[in-house]
Scaffold this active site. Structure first.
Site, short mmCIF file in Angstrom:
data_model
loop_
_atom_site.label_atom_id
_atom_site.label_comp_id
_atom_site.label_asym_id
_atom_site.label_seq_id
_atom_site.Cartn_x
_atom_site.Cartn_y
_atom_site.Cartn_z
N CYS A 1 -19.83 -5.27 41.34
CA CYS A 1 -20.15 -3.84 41.18
C CYS A 1 -20.63 -3.19 42.48
O CYS A 1 -20.40 -2.00 42.69
CB CYS A 1 -21.18 -3.64 40.06
N HIS B 1 -27.15 -3.30 38.21
CA HIS B 1 -25.81 -2.71 38.26
C HIS B 1 -25.80 -1.51 39.21
O HIS B 1 -26.78 -0.78 39.32
CB HIS B 1 -25.39 -2.27 36.84
#
Length: 336
Positions: free
Chosen positions: A92, A167
């Site tokens: 990510c 994230h």
């Protein structure tokens, strides 16, 4: 998620992200950590923001919940956005960086990323994610920042069950609109219209609201700005200042020359005026002086030496000539 080669966890650090961008062949871009939205103007131009948060169930959906009705978005513009779904663990961070770089025409991607974008642009979002994961160049650059282990460097370090998961998502102005690009979402999240001048003002409450949605004890957030290389910006500003300085010096030089000319002219006028006043004083002093005793004495001396009779005819002649000139000067000039 697919297993397309192991990807490591990388540190959320502006120096790491800057070097990662450089190693992928992009020039003139760096990453700066943002501590205060009010200081963002210091690192402009900003291409996009990367936001790091603790991943919890539904955490990624919190951003999507703030989406504006997608019917208000230009669907053609949405389709032209380079958006890749995340299909592999730990990718990510790199995908968040690519989400910004690939959607900014003012960023020079370099040969390899330019070719990659041309190849993947028409693919659906899940296939874009798979293309990123299968890119040896992108994966190698990403894994070059693997955290070192004491006894083994054979495999990249990945998250385990005992670690909190984090994230990365990106916020980017594209085609006159603000988007959140989150690889865990099926498509870009449309956050409303914006311009290059006001998108940072519009993204601020969105990010602040996402942080506020966590408990007050959760402070592990990180915000980074992907911006133009500060050394280039400062070098351009320095060159612009030098040009302004040169223009100012030329203007000053011309002004100095003009003032010197005015000074010389005024000095000449002042000298003439002083000479005139000195002449006035001399003439006025002569007007006030009695010259008759001097003249009488001179005549006596000339007479005593027998020279007075010799000078009289010449004096009479000169007196007659002077009177003649005076009469001529008084006569009016006839016109033809």
């Amino acid at each position: 998620m697919a297993d397309t080669g192991q990807w490591c966890l990388i540190e959320s650090d502006p120096g790491v992200f800057t070097q990662l961008i450089t190693d992928m062949g992009v020039e003139g871009v760096q990453v700066e950590e943002v501590w205060d939205f009010d200081t963002l103007a210091q690192v402009e131009p900003i291409y996009g923001l990367i936001f790091l948060f603790k991943y919890e169930a539904g955490a990624s959906d919190r951003g999507a919940a703030m989406a504006v009705d997608t019917e208000a978005a230009n669907e053609a513009a949405m389709d032209s956005i380079f958006f890749a779904q995340q299909v592999i663990n730990n990718a990510c961070a790199t995908q968040a960086i690519l989400s910004i770089l690939m959607n900014r025409p003012d960023v020079e991607l370099g040969e390899e990323l330019t070719q990659f974008r041309e190849f993947a642009q028409s693919l659906p979002s899940d296939m874009k994610g798979l293309a990123i994961s299968n890119s040896d160049k992108i994966r190698q650059v990403h894994n070059s920042f693997a955290r070192s282990e004491t006894f083994s460097n054979e495999q990249p370090v990945t998250a385990n069950d005992n670690e909190d998961l984090f994230h990365f998502v990106s916020y980017v102005p594209i085609h006159g609109a603000l988007y959140e690009l989150d690889g865990l979402q099926p498509r870009p999240v449309y956050l409303g219209p914006c311009t290059e001048k006001d998108w940072l003002e519009k993204v601020r409450p969105i990010i602040e609201a996402r942080m506020a949605s966590y408990s007050s004890s959760e402070i592990r957030f990180n915000l980074m700005a992907v911006c133009k290389d500060r050394s280039l910006v400062l070098a351009e500003q320095l060159a612009a200042t030098d040009r302004r300085l040169t223009r100012a010096q030329k203007k000053l030089s011309r002004l100095v020359q003009t003032l010197h000319g005015e000074r010389d002219l005024l000095s000449m006028f002042l000298s003439d005026e002083r000479e005139k006043l000195a002449r006035y004083r001399t003439e006025n002093a002569r007007r006030k002086h009695n010259y008759i005793p001097l003249i009488y004495t001179l005549l006596q001396q000339l007479a005593a030496k027998g020279k007075l009779a010799d000078t009289l005819p010449e004096a009479r002649q000169k007196a007659a000539e002077r009177k003649a000139r005076q009469r001529q000067a008084k006569q009016p000039t006839s016109k033809p």
